[in-house]
Scaffold this motif. Structure first.
Motif, mmCIF file in Angstrom:
data_model
loop_
_atom_site.group_PDB
_atom_site.id
_atom_site.type_symbol
_atom_site.label_atom_id
_atom_site.label_comp_id
_atom_site.label_asym_id
_atom_site.label_seq_id
_atom_site.Cartn_x
_atom_site.Cartn_y
_atom_site.Cartn_z
ATOM 1 N N GLY A 81 -5.573 1.505 7.493
ATOM 2 C CA GLY A 81 -6.267 1.449 8.166
ATOM 3 C C GLY A 81 -7.149 0.607 8.638
ATOM 4 N N ARG A 82 -7.808 -0.678 7.682
ATOM 5 C CA ARG A 82 -8.151 -1.868 8.043
ATOM 6 C C ARG A 82 -6.846 -2.563 8.907
ATOM 7 N NH1 ARG A 82 -12.960 -2.198 7.196
ATOM 8 N NH2 ARG A 82 -13.008 -4.794 6.736
ATOM 9 N N THR A 83 -5.706 -3.332 7.601
ATOM 10 C CA THR A 83 -5.721 -4.002 7.889
ATOM 11 C C THR A 83 -4.245 -3.318 9.859
ATOM 12 O OG1 THR A 83 -4.619 -3.315 5.526
ATOM 13 C CG2 THR A 83 -2.396 -4.465 6.929
ATOM 14 N N ILE A 86 0.975 -1.300 -0.070
ATOM 15 C CA ILE A 86 -0.383 -0.210 -0.043
ATOM 16 C C ILE A 86 1.131 1.787 0.094
ATOM 17 C CG2 ILE A 86 -1.752 1.815 1.402
ATOM 18 C CD1 ILE A 86 -2.485 -1.481 2.297
ATOM 19 N N HIS A 87 1.670 1.176 0.495
ATOM 20 C CA HIS A 87 2.724 2.152 1.313
ATOM 21 C C HIS A 87 3.526 2.136 -0.184
ATOM 22 C CE1 HIS A 87 5.812 5.370 2.267
ATOM 23 N NE2 HIS A 87 6.757 4.380 2.308
ATOM 24 N N ASN A 88 3.841 1.418 -0.955
ATOM 25 C CA ASN A 88 4.298 1.534 -2.619
ATOM 26 C C ASN A 88 3.899 2.414 -3.486
ATOM 27 O OD1 ASN A 88 6.854 0.458 -1.367
ATOM 28 N ND2 ASN A 88 6.266 -1.625 -2.247
ATOM 29 N N GLU A 143 -8.575 10.896 -4.496
ATOM 30 C CA GLU A 143 -9.280 9.713 -4.688
ATOM 31 C C GLU A 143 -8.682 8.307 -4.107
ATOM 32 O OE1 GLU A 143 -13.038 7.427 -6.905
ATOM 33 O OE2 GLU A 143 -12.227 8.714 -7.774
ATOM 34 N N LEU A 144 -7.603 8.522 -5.095
ATOM 35 C CA LEU A 144 -6.759 6.859 -4.609
ATOM 36 C C LEU A 144 -5.926 6.949 -3.777
ATOM 37 C CD1 LEU A 144 -5.394 6.901 -8.139
ATOM 38 C CD2 LEU A 144 -7.309 4.960 -6.652
ATOM 39 N N ASN A 145 -5.446 8.192 -3.277
ATOM 40 C CA ASN A 145 -4.739 8.249 -1.350
ATOM 41 C C ASN A 145 -5.686 7.339 0.047
ATOM 42 O OD1 ASN A 145 -2.368 8.131 -1.671
ATOM 43 N ND2 ASN A 145 -2.654 10.438 -2.432
ATOM 44 N N LEU A 146 -7.750 8.078 -0.594
ATOM 45 C CA LEU A 146 -8.121 7.766 0.554
ATOM 46 C C LEU A 146 -8.742 6.582 0.554
ATOM 47 C CD1 LEU A 146 -10.865 10.804 -0.485
ATOM 48 C CD2 LEU A 146 -9.347 10.908 1.523
ATOM 49 N N THR A 147 -8.688 5.614 -0.780
ATOM 50 C CA THR A 147 -9.003 4.361 -0.219
ATOM 51 C C THR A 147 -7.760 3.523 -0.014
ATOM 52 O OG1 THR A 147 -9.932 4.520 -2.461
ATOM 53 C CG2 THR A 147 -9.074 2.586 -2.188
#
Length: 228
Positions: free
Chosen positions: A110-112, A81-83, A100-104
């Motif tokens: 956060g869920r991880t 996700i970070h990459n 929008e992609l950063n929000l996703t």
């Protein structure tokens, strides 16, 4: 008559003695058989309990391995996700799409992070000290990444070479190797994974820097050609 009665009593006593001896022998034999049966039963129970514990030990180790795999999966997911958030592709899309992609990505991160997986490693005092020493050596290099990226990469590669059984491409940090050998087996694996992650991130950073420099060079050349 008196002699006859005495003789009869003596005969009865003589008959009773074998019967009493037989009863005593039966009772004694029963007690011995009882002790023998109890001993056999205790041995059987002990054997069954030991067998159950052996089977449970296999399940416990499988359980720990599964938890360790989940720990690694969590690390991999967060790294991926970070990459994505720091990839070059994110820099070449519109501001609205990037937001929008950063929000996703933040939602997924956060869920991880809500998943807590922890496998405690049993260590003695020496192994604990070795782990702290190895961690300190890695942290010292990480803290100097921005000062000299190339030197930090070479030093991390020498640390990684000390952790792998394969023939390393470069030099090996002998001091770090002796420290890692003193760590618990599970800690040795975690140290190796951490170094692998750091080297991957450095490689990705170098690619990003190289691509960015190439783009800057292309822009400069384009500007110079327009001026000509």
């Amino acid at each position: 008559m008196a002699q006859a009665r005495i003789s009869a009593k003596a005969s009865e006593g003589a008959q009773q003695q074998p019967q009493q001896q037989q009863q005593q022998q039966q009772q004694s034999g029963g007690q011995l058989r009882g002790r023998f049966y109890r001993s056999t039963s205790m041995a059987d129970r002990s054997s069954r309990l030991l067998e159950n514990l052996d089977q449970l030990e296999l399940r416990v180790e499988a359980f720990r391995d599964a938890a360790s795999a989940m720990e690694q999966e969590k690390e991999i997911l967060l790294e991926m996700i970070h990459n994505i958030q720091n990839s070059q592709d994110m820099r070449h899309i519109s501001e609205g799409e990037r937001e929008e992609l950063n929000l996703t990505a933040n939602r997924l991160m956060g869920r991880t992070l809500t998943v807590e997986v922890s496998v405690e490693t049993i260590r003695n005092a020496q192994q604990q000290e070795s782990l702290l020493h190895a961690t300190k050596m890695i942290d010292e290099i990480v803290n100097k990444l921005l000062d000299d990226l190339e030197d930090a990469k070479m030093r991390l590669m020498s640390l990684y070479g000390a952790c792998t059984s394969d023939v390393p491409a470069g030099p090996i940090d002998q001091k770090f190797q002796s420290v890692v050998i003193g760590c618990a087996i599970e800690d040795q694996k975690k140290i190796k994974r951490r170094l692998e992650t750091l080297l991957r991130n450095l490689e990705n950073s170098e690619k990003s820097i190289t691509l960015l420099e190439h783009q800057k060079s292309s822009v400069r050349q384009s500007c110079n050609s327009k001026q000509d």
